[in-house]
Design an enzyme around this catalytic site. Sequence first.
Site, PDB file in Angstrom:
ATOM      1  N   SER A 112       0.817  -1.211   0.000  1.00 24.22           N
ATOM      2  CA  SER A 112       0.000   0.000   0.000  1.00 24.22           C
ATOM      3  C   SER A 112       0.854   1.265   0.000  1.00 24.22           C
ATOM      4  O   SER A 112       1.633   1.496  -0.914  1.00 24.22           O
ATOM      5  CB  SER A 112      -0.945  -0.047   1.203  1.00 24.22           C
ATOM      6  OG  SER A 112      -1.884   0.989   1.176  1.00 24.22           O
ATOM      7  N   ASP A 262      -2.694   6.164  -3.314  1.00 20.32           N
ATOM      8  CA  ASP A 262      -1.545   5.565  -2.641  1.00 20.32           C
ATOM      9  C   ASP A 262      -1.008   4.434  -3.520  1.00 20.32           C
ATOM     10  O   ASP A 262      -1.473   4.227  -4.644  1.00 20.32           O
ATOM     11  CB  ASP A 262      -1.915   5.091  -1.239  1.00 20.32           C
ATOM     12  CG  ASP A 262      -2.965   3.998  -1.228  1.00 20.32           C
ATOM     13  OD1 ASP A 262      -3.715   3.891  -2.224  1.00 20.32           O
ATOM     14  OD2 ASP A 262      -3.057   3.254  -0.237  1.00 20.32           O
ATOM     15  N   ASP A 264      -1.230   1.224  -3.742  1.00 22.16           N
ATOM     16  CA  ASP A 264      -2.088   0.176  -4.307  1.00 22.16           C
ATOM     17  C   ASP A 264      -3.448   0.712  -4.729  1.00 22.16           C
ATOM     18  O   ASP A 264      -4.322  -0.050  -5.125  1.00 22.16           O
ATOM     19  CB  ASP A 264      -2.240  -0.997  -3.336  1.00 22.16           C
ATOM     20  CG  ASP A 264      -3.082  -0.664  -2.112  1.00 22.16           C
ATOM     21  OD1 ASP A 264      -3.194   0.531  -1.772  1.00 22.16           O
ATOM     22  OD2 ASP A 264      -3.621  -1.599  -1.493  1.00 22.16           O
ATOM     23  N   ASP A 266      -6.054   2.005  -3.218  1.00 22.34           N
ATOM     24  CA  ASP A 266      -7.331   1.817  -2.519  1.00 22.34           C
ATOM     25  C   ASP A 266      -7.723   3.077  -1.753  1.00 22.34           C
ATOM     26  O   ASP A 266      -8.763   3.120  -1.112  1.00 22.34           O
ATOM     27  CB  ASP A 266      -7.311   0.598  -1.592  1.00 22.34           C
ATOM     28  CG  ASP A 266      -6.329   0.711  -0.431  1.00 22.34           C
ATOM     29  OD1 ASP A 266      -5.535   1.678  -0.402  1.00 22.34           O
ATOM     30  OD2 ASP A 266      -6.344  -0.172   0.444  1.00 22.34           O
TER      31      ASP A 266
END
Length: 467
Positions: A112, A262, A264, A266
């Site tokens: 992440s 960010d 990843d 999400d």
Amino acid sequence: MGEAGQRGRLFGTDGVRGVAGHDLTAALALDLSAAAAAVLGGEDGEAARSGTAAAVVGRDPRSSGEFLEAAVVAGLASAGIRVLRLGVVPTPGVAYLTRALGAAFGVVISASHNPAQDNGIKFFGRGGVKLPDAVEDQIERQLMSAASGPGGPSPRADTASARFGQVSDAGTEQERYLDYLLSTLPGEPGRALAGLRVVADCAHGAAYRIAPRALRRAGAEVIAIGAEPDGLNINAGYGSTCLGTLAAAVVEHGADAGVAYDGDADRCLAVDADGQLLDGDHILAVLATELKESGRLAHDAVVVTVMSNQGFHVAMHEAGVRVIETPVGDKHVSAAMRDGGYVLGGEQSGHIILLEHATTGDGILTSLQLLSAVNRRGMPMAAVAKMMRKYPQVLVNVPGDASRLGPRIDAAVLRAESALGGSGRVLVRPSGTEPAIRLMVQAADADLAEEVIGRLAAEIRLALAGQ
């Protein structure tokens, strides 16, 4: 016993994370994925053993993702799982494709918003939902059992007739995800963002290709930054954890707004044309108002964590929207949404859950919905953001064990709340990651917030010292 057996609980708040090659090795990735296959691959693992269960696997572009992906795929295939390898794709893309492709589960290799040296492995269950703690515990028990059993860590000790899973590249399925994102926009999706100039900061992460394409297909003029990953630069100076870069780019290009994801993707945060921040509370306020006005805000309520800003509570009260609070963590928000039948929730960090469209936080989806709402209103982002006046918020960490405080903390909190005169809020909670007590005070006046939290921190330090 193997390295898995040397650890405490592997799963943290969002999967298994650590420094790649040190905490998170190829051996652990292989064993963990094989254990997950035994638990998630079908009734009593029968679907996995028969080769009928499938899993989708995606990753972000950090360099360690390649060797960890290879290990995860090997572990799954050795356990009889058919593997659909998605390549570099946002975490919510894996969640969506788990559901859309009818996979038994999904696997994401990403850390992440963490720096490049870290990585992680997390799982989505059937339908693309995050795993409950109890299922994660079951995977850990399977892992430990296999590690301590005869023949080493592999949970399969089948005969020569064992069926191994096939591995297929399924990167083209990302187009299905992109098409779905656009389908969530009201009216004519290709015109939803028409007339907007937007800077998209992709954090050199998983959104670097798909986010700019989604925004352009929705009609926006897009300037993409942080869109040149080299495996080592993810989240470095770009993305939702470093918004100064986005703010400067928005001003430089004369853009109407900027959005930042960010690593990843999400999460999503935004800035207005002047580079001023819109955090998750601002975004939720905009989306909640939009949904309520269109009659789509279930129970006229939104779910947030205890860290939400007091200004958000005030804005929602004025809009006739109830605010449901949960402990910190998107897992708690998601669980409360499902239990109560709510469709909108999220955190200040920009992890926004639009349950009408997605099973988990989706940064690209959030940015499309936010920008579409702004465009429909015909107002600049800054004007829309003023729907919520953000109260000054002060945070202090006090080292110590919260369990030692007893009733004295309740009295201290009541005194702090009294000092605010009902115009702010006080939160005291134990840290989930270190022996510390986290204090938060919000007030309409910044000086008052500083004064109140200073006294509260001093009282807590005295209580910990036994005075």
